[in-house]
Design a protein around this motif. Structure first.
Motif, PDB file in Angstrom:
ATOM      1  N   THR A 231       5.972  -9.215 -12.451  1.00  0.00           N
ATOM      2  CA  THR A 231       5.163  -8.265 -11.684  1.00  0.00           C
ATOM      3  C   THR A 231       3.802  -8.870 -11.373  1.00  0.00           C
ATOM      4  OG1 THR A 231       6.260  -6.358 -12.679  1.00  0.00           O
ATOM      5  CG2 THR A 231       4.092  -5.982 -11.707  1.00  0.00           C
ATOM      6  N   ILE A 232       3.200  -9.498 -12.375  1.00  0.00           N
ATOM      7  CA  ILE A 232       1.899 -10.135 -12.183  1.00  0.00           C
ATOM      8  C   ILE A 232       2.028 -11.335 -11.253  1.00  0.00           C
ATOM      9  CG2 ILE A 232       0.109 -11.489 -13.367  1.00  0.00           C
ATOM     10  CD1 ILE A 232       0.404  -9.501 -15.711  1.00  0.00           C
ATOM     11  N   PHE A 233       3.100 -12.107 -11.404  1.00  0.00           N
ATOM     12  CA  PHE A 233       3.333 -13.241 -10.506  1.00  0.00           C
ATOM     13  C   PHE A 233       3.423 -12.752  -9.063  1.00  0.00           C
ATOM     14  CE2 PHE A 233       6.414 -15.705  -8.037  1.00  0.00           C
ATOM     15  CZ  PHE A 233       5.843 -16.972  -8.084  1.00  0.00           C
ATOM     16  N   ASN A 234       4.188 -11.690  -8.855  1.00  0.00           N
ATOM     17  CA  ASN A 234       4.333 -11.142  -7.499  1.00  0.00           C
ATOM     18  C   ASN A 234       2.996 -10.698  -6.930  1.00  0.00           C
ATOM     19  OD1 ASN A 234       7.072 -11.500  -7.683  1.00  0.00           O
ATOM     20  ND2 ASN A 234       7.538  -9.364  -8.121  1.00  0.00           N
ATOM     21  N   ALA A 235       2.209 -10.036  -7.770  1.00  0.00           N
ATOM     22  CA  ALA A 235       0.921  -9.533  -7.309  1.00  0.00           C
ATOM     23  C   ALA A 235      -0.024 -10.670  -6.961  1.00  0.00           C
ATOM     24  CB  ALA A 235       0.297  -8.650  -8.387  1.00  0.00           C
TER      25      ALA A 235
ATOM     26  N   GLU B 249      -0.684  -5.238  -1.901  1.00  0.00           N
ATOM     27  CA  GLU B 249      -0.051  -4.665  -0.713  1.00  0.00           C
ATOM     28  C   GLU B 249      -1.064  -4.110   0.287  1.00  0.00           C
ATOM     29  OE1 GLU B 249       2.663  -1.772  -2.171  1.00  0.00           O
ATOM     30  OE2 GLU B 249       4.035  -3.243  -3.070  1.00  0.00           O
ATOM     31  N   LEU B 250      -2.350  -4.103  -0.080  1.00  0.00           N
ATOM     32  CA  LEU B 250      -3.381  -3.537   0.796  1.00  0.00           C
ATOM     33  C   LEU B 250      -3.879  -4.555   1.814  1.00  0.00           C
ATOM     34  CD1 LEU B 250      -5.564  -1.651  -1.849  1.00  0.00           C
ATOM     35  CD2 LEU B 250      -3.911  -0.642  -0.265  1.00  0.00           C
ATOM     36  N   ALA B 251      -4.349  -4.050   2.936  1.00  0.00           N
ATOM     37  CA  ALA B 251      -5.014  -4.907   3.911  1.00  0.00           C
ATOM     38  C   ALA B 251      -6.339  -5.358   3.314  1.00  0.00           C
ATOM     39  CB  ALA B 251      -5.261  -4.131   5.210  1.00  0.00           C
ATOM     40  N   GLU B 252      -6.828  -6.522   3.763  1.00  0.00           N
ATOM     41  CA  GLU B 252      -8.023  -7.119   3.183  1.00  0.00           C
ATOM     42  C   GLU B 252      -9.212  -6.151   3.186  1.00  0.00           C
ATOM     43  OE1 GLU B 252      -9.618  -9.929   0.969  1.00  0.00           O
ATOM     44  OE2 GLU B 252      -7.613 -10.127   1.847  1.00  0.00           O
ATOM     45  N   GLU B 253      -9.389  -5.419   4.291  1.00  0.00           N
ATOM     46  CA  GLU B 253     -10.539  -4.523   4.406  1.00  0.00           C
ATOM     47  C   GLU B 253     -10.417  -3.300   3.499  1.00  0.00           C
ATOM     48  OE1 GLU B 253      -7.666  -3.774   7.855  1.00  0.00           O
ATOM     49  OE2 GLU B 253      -8.597  -5.497   6.862  1.00  0.00           O
ATOM     50  N   GLU B 254      -9.197  -3.017   2.990  1.00  0.00           N
ATOM     51  CA  GLU B 254      -9.001  -1.859   2.126  1.00  0.00           C
ATOM     52  C   GLU B 254      -9.177  -2.189   0.644  1.00  0.00           C
ATOM     53  OE1 GLU B 254      -4.990  -1.016   3.376  1.00  0.00           O
ATOM     54  OE2 GLU B 254      -5.664   0.717   4.532  1.00  0.00           O
ATOM     55  N   LYS B 255      -9.119  -3.481   0.315  1.00  0.00           N
ATOM     56  CA  LYS B 255      -9.126  -3.875  -1.092  1.00  0.00           C
ATOM     57  C   LYS B 255     -10.439  -3.523  -1.779  1.00  0.00           C
ATOM     58  CE  LYS B 255      -5.681  -7.527  -0.689  1.00  0.00           C
ATOM     59  NZ  LYS B 255      -5.368  -8.978  -0.830  1.00  0.00           N
ATOM     60  N   GLY B 256     -11.572  -3.745  -1.076  1.00  0.00           N
ATOM     61  CA  GLY B 256     -12.867  -3.445  -1.673  1.00  0.00           C
ATOM     62  C   GLY B 256     -13.014  -1.975  -2.030  1.00  0.00           C
TER      63      GLY B 256
ATOM     64  N   VAL C  15      -7.728 -12.832 -20.184  1.00  0.00           N
ATOM     65  CA  VAL C  15      -8.025 -12.020 -19.013  1.00  0.00           C
ATOM     66  C   VAL C  15      -7.237 -10.731 -19.137  1.00  0.00           C
ATOM     67  CG1 VAL C  15      -7.916 -11.844 -16.511  1.00  0.00           C
ATOM     68  CG2 VAL C  15      -8.405 -14.045 -17.560  1.00  0.00           C
ATOM     69  N   VAL C  16      -7.912  -9.609 -18.962  1.00  0.00           N
ATOM     70  CA  VAL C  16      -7.246  -8.303 -19.004  1.00  0.00           C
ATOM     71  C   VAL C  16      -6.850  -7.910 -17.587  1.00  0.00           C
ATOM     72  CG1 VAL C  16      -7.504  -5.858 -19.564  1.00  0.00           C
ATOM     73  CG2 VAL C  16      -8.545  -7.596 -21.042  1.00  0.00           C
ATOM     74  N   ILE C  17      -5.561  -7.659 -17.393  1.00  0.00           N
ATOM     75  CA  ILE C  17      -5.026  -7.317 -16.070  1.00  0.00           C
ATOM     76  C   ILE C  17      -4.037  -6.167 -16.211  1.00  0.00           C
ATOM     77  CG2 ILE C  17      -3.443  -8.111 -14.248  1.00  0.00           C
ATOM     78  CD1 ILE C  17      -4.691 -10.804 -14.325  1.00  0.00           C
ATOM     79  N   CYS C  18      -4.064  -5.268 -15.269  1.00  0.00           N
ATOM     80  CA  CYS C  18      -3.024  -4.241 -15.179  1.00  0.00           C
ATOM     81  C   CYS C  18      -2.076  -4.667 -14.062  1.00  0.00           C
ATOM     82  CB  CYS C  18      -3.623  -2.864 -14.892  1.00  0.00           C
ATOM     83  SG  CYS C  18      -2.364  -1.590 -14.632  1.00  0.00           S
ATOM     84  N   GLY C  19      -0.876  -5.048 -14.429  1.00  0.00           N
ATOM     85  CA  GLY C  19       0.076  -5.557 -13.455  1.00  0.00           C
ATOM     86  C   GLY C  19       0.378  -4.565 -12.350  1.00  0.00           C
ATOM     87  N   SER C  20       0.513  -3.281 -12.699  1.00  0.00           N
ATOM     88  CA  SER C  20       0.856  -2.285 -11.680  1.00  0.00           C
ATOM     89  C   SER C  20      -0.288  -2.090 -10.684  1.00  0.00           C
ATOM     90  CB  SER C  20       1.209  -0.953 -12.347  1.00  0.00           C
ATOM     91  OG  SER C  20       0.131  -0.470 -13.135  1.00  0.00           O
ATOM     92  N   VAL C  21      -1.534  -2.157 -11.165  1.00  0.00           N
ATOM     93  CA  VAL C  21      -2.684  -2.033 -10.263  1.00  0.00           C
ATOM     94  C   VAL C  21      -2.771  -3.244  -9.354  1.00  0.00           C
ATOM     95  CG1 VAL C  21      -5.213  -2.023 -10.151  1.00  0.00           C
ATOM     96  CG2 VAL C  21      -4.030  -0.505 -11.738  1.00  0.00           C
ATOM     97  N   GLU C  22      -2.570  -4.430  -9.919  1.00  0.00           N
ATOM     98  CA  GLU C  22      -2.609  -5.645  -9.103  1.00  0.00           C
ATOM     99  C   GLU C  22      -1.506  -5.633  -8.044  1.00  0.00           C
ATOM    100  OE1 GLU C  22      -5.003  -7.978  -9.151  1.00  0.00           O
ATOM    101  OE2 GLU C  22      -5.949  -6.721 -10.678  1.00  0.00           O
TER     102      GLU C  22
END
Length: 364
Positions: free
Chosen positions: A17-21, A247-254, A235-242
């Motif tokens: 999941t993290i690899f995909n993200a 999947e978001l457009a660049e302008e939506e990520k922020g 590094v702390v990461i939430c795979g589902s959030v990543e």
């Protein structure tokens, strides 16, 4: 390329999941062991806001970030080095990587099966470490057998090699891993030649739940403690959030990150931590054709920094024209830096700094 790394972990820890993200490569992920059958390779562009700033002044035809290659292999299980599961088959795919990303599950979810029945980060890490060490032990024993056979003729160099491999074997049998066993330049060359997994720098990724993005769960504390003892990074990461961010457009990520209370994505933190772990920095070249990032080790001198562009640059090196990134921005570009006396001419002994904007002069 910036660097390459291999992702390891038990089945169902969120590795794929993290690899995909991170790579948006679309590797299959599902709630059962050994979903990843073939090793997946993804290339990630390294985000660096400094490149956009440089481009505002240069107006280049293109911007070329540096990249990271990530290799995802099947989940390892206890006994993988002896053929259990599918992981051992693919360990060879990560022998050539610069660093290992070890994903550790740090969340409870009764809907996601844990291969060992319950969550225990330290135990899970130790299982993977043992399998990597056993795979290394097999490699070292084969090399030792071959060298010992030829060292019986009295060759001093072969005897030294044999002694080194014997020390390596003992370290692996004692569960200490290969890191730190090589003491001399010659031994480090031998170590580099056999690509041992337990000699590689490790970056732990604590995969947390969506309601624990700060990593406050005791599971995460356990990973931090283990990493501190090893001199590894976390590094702390939430795979589902990543996965959502990817999947978001660049302008939506922020906007999404702000709503989640995050300053940056897990990818950004992972890359920054990877650079720190490996002692890497970035310098830039900036011209009308392109603004481009180049990755080099800390302490690299100008001719060797030039060599990452082309070996001829190092061979015929004359000098480097250097502008510190902050000076480049303050002077609004190269022309302004020249007027303000902020461009420096540096010779062969100059040690490149992170963010340097460099132009090399050389003889063909």
């Amino acid at each position: 390329m910036g660097f390459n790394c291999g992702i390891v972990g038990l089945p169902n820890v969120g590795k794929s999941t993290i690899f995909n993200a991170l790579t948006s490569a679309g590797a299959e992920s599902a709630n059962y062991p050994f979903c990843t059958i073939d090793p997946n390779v993804g290339v990630v562009l390294v985000p660096d806001i400094r490149m956009k700033k440089l481009a505002e002044f240069v107006k280049p035809e293109r911007i070329l970030p540096t990249t990271i290659e990530i290799v995802d292999i099947a989940g390892l299980v206890k006994g993988a080095s002896q053929g259990e599961g599918l992981g051992n088959k693919f360990l060879g795919h990560i022998r050539g990587v610069d660093a290992i990303i070890h994903v550790v599950r740090c969340f409870d979810d009764e809907n996601i099966i844990h291969v060992n029945g319950n969550i225990d980060p330290v135990r899970d890490v130790e299982i993977i470490q043992t399998e990597l060490a056993l795979a290394d032990l097999d490699t070292v024993e084969k090399r030792l057998l071959r060298v010992e056979k030829f060292s019986k003729n009295g060759d001093r160099k072969l005897k030294e090699e044999s002694d080194f491999y014997l020390r390596l074997k003992q370290a692996l049998e004692q569960g200490r891993g290969a890191r730190g066993v090589a003491e001399t330049a010659e031994e480090r060359l031998l170590m580099r030649d056999i690509h041992l997994l337990t000699d590689k720098p490790v970056l732990y990724v604590a995969n947390v739940a969506e309601d624990d993005l700060e990593g406050t769960h005791p599971f995460v504390s356990e990973v931090h403690g283990l990493a501190a003892r090893e001199g590894a990074g976390v590094v702390v990461i939430c795979g589902s959030v990543e996965a959502e961010i990817s999947e978001l457009a660049e302008e939506e990520k922020g906007t999404f990150l702000a709503e989640m209370g995050l300053m940056e994505s897990g990818l950004d933190r992972l890359i920054r931590s990877g650079y720190e772990l490996l002692g890497l920095i970035t310098y830039f070249t900036a011209g009308k054709k392109e603004v481009r990032a180049w990755t080099i080790p800390v302490g690299t001198k100008a001719p060797q920094a030039a060599a990452v562009i082309h070996s001829d640059f190092e061979k015929g090196f004359i000098r480097a024209e250097v502008i510190a990134y902050s000076d480049y921005i303050i002077a609004a570009g190269e022309a302004g830096a020249k007027v303000k006396g902020l461009m420096r001419l540096e010779g062969k002994e100059y040690v490149a700094q992170d963010g340097d904007v460099m132009h090399f002069r050389f003889n063909v």
